[in-house]
Design a protein around this motif. Structure first.
Motif: not given
Length: 225
Positions: A175-197
């Protein structure tokens, strides 16, 4: 573990005792290239004694009770982990476990295991081979990862009736999983991940299919006083 409520309620054995285990392990860790490459090797041996089993016809000469602490098993193996750290926040890591398990003969009987097992059968749901490999990147404004896990086939029980339904081989899977996150100003972080790619069909436990490809997206907010 101590006897559970079911085992205590359905036995005539006043001396039913906790199950026991003994474990020995030894490991070695070595770092080279100023710590950028680290390898870890561990060997282990576990022995399980006084396992509680129901006394059926095949075990009637081992105990006069309806259940008793007479079953035994062992597990031994090797674990290897390697981590390499590269420039610009890149890292590669991999791990492998080789596991050898066996059902042993019950006390006071030679070459007899609790049904439906035979002496030498592997423990259920313990893969002989298991491993993973991962690549990760971490920067000041974000992070990302890609990982793949592999597992060999395992001995499992019939999903509807358990041990009463017999033993089966559950196939291995990857099984393959992947993900990423981006940090924005003021302590905001957007993240995403895909399981069983790759949307593989597999079962960690026989009879219970794992989910197909799934995507998750979220936002984290860092609060400070």
């Amino acid at each position: 573990r101590p006897p559970d409520a079911f085992e205590l309620a359905f036995t005539d054995n006043p001396a039913l005792a906790p199950e026991r285990s003994r474990s020995v392990d030894a490991g070695l860790e070595q770092a080279v290239l100023s710590g950028r490459l680290v390898a870890d090797v561990t060997v282990f041996h576990n022995r399980y004694d006084d396992l509680i089993v129901a006394i059926g016809r095949s075990l009637r000469d081992a105990s006069r009770y309806r259940s008793d602490n007479i079953s035994n098993a062992r597990a031994r193996g090797l674990e290897v982990t390697v981590t390499a750290r590269g420039p610009a926040g890149l890292a590669l890591s991999a791990a492998y476990t080789r596991l050898d398990t066996a059902i042993l003969s019950v006390d006071r009987l030679a070459r007899v295991a609790p049904p439906p097992f035979a002496v030498g059968d592997p423990l259920p749901r313990r893969p002989r081979h298991q491993g993973w490999i991962a690549a990760a990147w971490r920067g000041t404004r974000g992070s990302a990862f890609l990982e793949a896990g592999l597992r060999s086939s395992v001995l499992d029980v019939e999903p509807n009736f358990g041990l009463f339904g017999g033993l089966f081989r559950a196939p291995g899977y990857g099984v393959v999983n992947t993900g990423a996150a981006a940090r924005l100003p003021r302590g905001v972080e957007i993240f995403g991940r895909i399981t069983n790619l790759l949307d593989r069909r597999y079962e960690e436990v026989l009879g219970f299919p794992a989910p197909g490809r799934q995507a998750f997206v979220g936002v984290r907010l860092a609060a400070s006083r």
